[in-house]
Motif scaffolding. Structure first.
Motif, PDB file in Angstrom:
ATOM      1  N   LYS A  16       0.854  -1.190   0.000  1.00 14.44           N
ATOM      2  CA  LYS A  16       0.000   0.000   0.000  1.00 14.44           C
ATOM      3  C   LYS A  16       0.892   1.243   0.000  1.00 14.44           C
ATOM      4  O   LYS A  16       1.720   1.416   0.886  1.00 14.44           O
ATOM      5  N   LEU A  22       0.746   7.206  -9.354  1.00 17.85           N
ATOM      6  CA  LEU A  22       0.989   6.040 -10.198  1.00 17.85           C
ATOM      7  C   LEU A  22       2.395   6.074 -10.798  1.00 17.85           C
ATOM      8  O   LEU A  22       3.102   5.059 -10.804  1.00 17.85           O
ATOM      9  N   GLU A 108      -0.204  -0.420 -11.167  1.00 21.02           N
ATOM     10  CA  GLU A 108      -1.553  -0.211 -10.632  1.00 21.02           C
ATOM     11  C   GLU A 108      -1.480   0.405  -9.247  1.00 21.02           C
ATOM     12  O   GLU A 108      -0.546   0.126  -8.476  1.00 21.02           O
ATOM     13  N   LYS A 109      -2.478   1.232  -8.948  1.00 28.03           N
ATOM     14  CA  LYS A 109      -2.609   1.817  -7.612  1.00 28.03           C
ATOM     15  C   LYS A 109      -4.045   1.618  -7.150  1.00 28.03           C
ATOM     16  O   LYS A 109      -4.925   2.447  -7.391  1.00 28.03           O
ATOM     17  N   SER A 111      -5.005   1.299  -3.975  1.00 25.29           N
ATOM     18  CA  SER A 111      -5.312   1.944  -2.690  1.00 25.29           C
ATOM     19  C   SER A 111      -6.156   3.197  -2.880  1.00 25.29           C
ATOM     20  O   SER A 111      -6.769   3.686  -1.930  1.00 25.29           O
ATOM     21  N   ASP A 203      -0.955  -1.858  -4.321  1.00 29.33           N
ATOM     22  CA  ASP A 203      -0.284  -1.056  -5.336  1.00 29.33           C
ATOM     23  C   ASP A 203       0.998  -1.777  -5.749  1.00 29.33           C
ATOM     24  O   ASP A 203       1.601  -2.505  -4.960  1.00 29.33           O
ATOM     25  N   PRO A 324      -2.115  -6.113  -7.456  1.00 27.55           N
ATOM     26  CA  PRO A 324      -2.375  -4.820  -8.086  1.00 27.55           C
ATOM     27  C   PRO A 324      -2.636  -5.072  -9.574  1.00 27.55           C
ATOM     28  O   PRO A 324      -1.699  -5.247 -10.361  1.00 27.55           O
TER      29      PRO A 324
END
Length: 379
Positions: A16, A22, A108-109, A111, A203, A324
C-alpha cells in the motif's frame, strides 16, 4: 518471425503506497529493469504499458519521470491480463521485425479505492445486479467441492502454501506464514472463502526489457527466451456452464504448449492467477499438472511445492504477493525470469529450466473470463 528474449526485469515490493502517485510506483521498476538489462535507455525503441485503473497516458507519465520520451508508447487495458497482454504486444513487435528493443510496464494503484471489492463495469447485466468477483469464485469453489469431494481444509491449504512461499519473497505484500487453523478462522468473505483465501488488493509495478534473441547475448550471459506467447478471450455461452472447468485457460494452455513444442511435464515452475484459493487448484488441472478432480490431493501431497513435481506460485502468488491488477502479469514474468536465472534465494526452484506465467481476468455475463494470457519461458 524472429525469436525474443528477456534481458532485464525489475519491480517494486507490492503493498500500500497511499502517498505515491501512479508514476511514482512505475518509474523505479522501469529503472531497475533497464539497469538489470545493462542497456542504454536510448536503445529502447517502444514501450507497452498495462494498467486497468491507471488512467490516461500511464506509460507516458511514468517514462517522463526518467527522461524517456518521443518513442511510441501503447497503453493496454485488459483487466487482470493488462500487463501480460502488453508483454505479448512487445513480443509480437519484435518477432515481426518492427523493433529490436522493447520495454513492457505493468502498474496499478488500487489503494485509491480505499478497500473493498474492485469496481466492475456496470453495463454488464450481472454486475448491475450485484455480482462481485469473490462471489463468482465462491460459486466455482462450491461446485468443485460438490463434484469432486474437495474438503474445506484442502481448499485452505492453498493459502498456507502461498503464504509459506511469500514469506521468502521480499517483494510480497504478505510476508508472514499462516497455519491451516488461522486460514479457516479468518473472517468469512463469501462461502466457502475466508479472508486469507482472497488475494489482497494493493499497489505495485513491474517492468521487463525485451530484445531479439540474436542480440540478447550482447547484454547478458543468461538471457531467458520467450518460447510461447498466447492471448485468448472467453467464449460466450448463455445458460449452463460447467464452473469447475476454466475453459479459457484450457484453450490457452493448449495453444501455448503447441507453440512451445512442450507439455505439462516439461514445466518446472509456474506463476498462475490464484486470485482466490480455488483458482490455483482449478489451474493445476487446466494446465495438465494433475488429473481432473485430483487437485486437492496433488496439493496435499506436495506436488506444487517448491520441491514438488511443478513449483506453483513460488513468489507467493496473488494470495501472498498481492494483486495490483495491472501489474500482476508483468510481476509474474519477473518472478519466472529470476527463477530461471537462479536468483530467488530461499524460494529458488532447483534446476528450473522452463517456466510458465498465466494471468486471466475480467468476469463478464456469459463468459468464463474476459481475457487470458499465457507465456512460456526457457533458459
Amino acid at each position: 518471425m524472429r525469436n525474443v528474449s528477456v534481458i532485464g526485469v525489475g519491480m517494486i515490493p507490492f503493498g500500500k503506497y497511499p502517498n505515491h502517485q501512479l508514476s511514482d510506483l512505475g518509474w523505479p521498476a522501469v529503472k531497475a529493469a533497464i539497469g538489470d538489462a545493462r542497456i542504454d535507455p536510448s536503445r529502447i525503441e517502444a514501450a507497452y504499458c498495462g494498467t486497468a485503473f491507471g488512467g490516461m497516458m500511464a506509460g507516458q507519465r511514468i517514462l517522463g519521470r526518467i527522461g524517456i520520451s518521443g518513442i511510441p508508447v501503447t497503453n493496454v487495458e485488459n483487466a487482470c491480463s493488462s500487463s501480460s497482454t502488453a508483454f505479448r504486444q512487445g513480443v509480437l513487435a519484435i518477432k515481426s521485425g518492427q523493433y529490436d528493443f522493447v520495454l513492457v510496464i505493468g502498474v496499478e494503484k488500487l489503494s485509491r479505492f480505499g478497500g473493498g471489492t474492485l469496481p466492475l463495469e456496470r453495463e454488464d447485466w450481472e454486475v448491475s445486479q450485484g455480482i462481485v468477483m469473490p462471489a463468482v469464485y465462491a460459486m466455482r469453489a462450491r461446485r468443485y467441492m460438490y463434484e469432486f469431494g474437495l474438503s474445506q481444509e484442502q481448499l485452505a491449504l492453498v493459502s498456507v502454501k502461498s503464504r509459506r512461499n511469500g514469506a521468502l519473497n521480499p517483494d510480497a505484500q504478505m510476508t508472514t506464514e499462516v497455519t491451516l487453523e488461522e486460514v479457516l478462522a479468518s473472517r468469512p468473505i463469501a462461502d466457502p472463502f475466508t479472508l486469507l483465501q482472497c488475494c489482497p488488493p494493493g499497489d505495485g509495478a513491474a517492468a521487463v526489457v525485451l530484445c531479439t534473441q540474436a542480440l540478447a547475448a550482447q547484454f547478458r550471459s543468461d538471457p531467458v527466451h520467450v518460447v510461447a506467447s498466447d492471448l485468448t478471450s472467453g467464449t460466450f455461452m448463455p445458460g449452463f456452464r460447467d464452473m469447475t472447468i476454466p475453459d479459457i485457460t484450457v484453450r490457452g494452455a493448449k495453444h501455448a504448449y503447441e507453440e512451445a513444442g512442450l507439455g505439462p511435464n516439461d514445466i518446472d515452475v509456474a506463476e498462475v492467477h490464484d486470485a482466490f484459493s480455488i483458482a490455483e487448484l482449478m489451474y493445476y488441472e487446466a494446465f495438465g499438472f494433475c488429473e481432473r478432480g485430483a487437485a486437492g490431493s496433488f496439493l496435499e501431497t506436495g506436488g506444487s511445492d517448491l520441491n514438488g513435481q511443478v513449483a506453483v506460485n513460488p513468489s507467493g502468488g496473488l494470495l501472498s504477493k498481492g494483486h495490483p491488477v495491472g501489474a500482476t502479469g508483468a510481476a509474474q514474468i519477473v518472478e519466472i525470469v529470476r527463477q530461471l536465472r537462479g536468483e530467488c534465494g530461499a524460494r529458488q526452484v532447483k534446476d528450473a529450466k522452463v517456466g510458465l506465467t498465466h494471468a486471466t481476468g475480467g468476469g463478464l455475463t456469459g463468459f468464463d473470463h474476459g481475457a487470458c494470457s499465457i507465456h512460456i519461458f526457457q533458459r
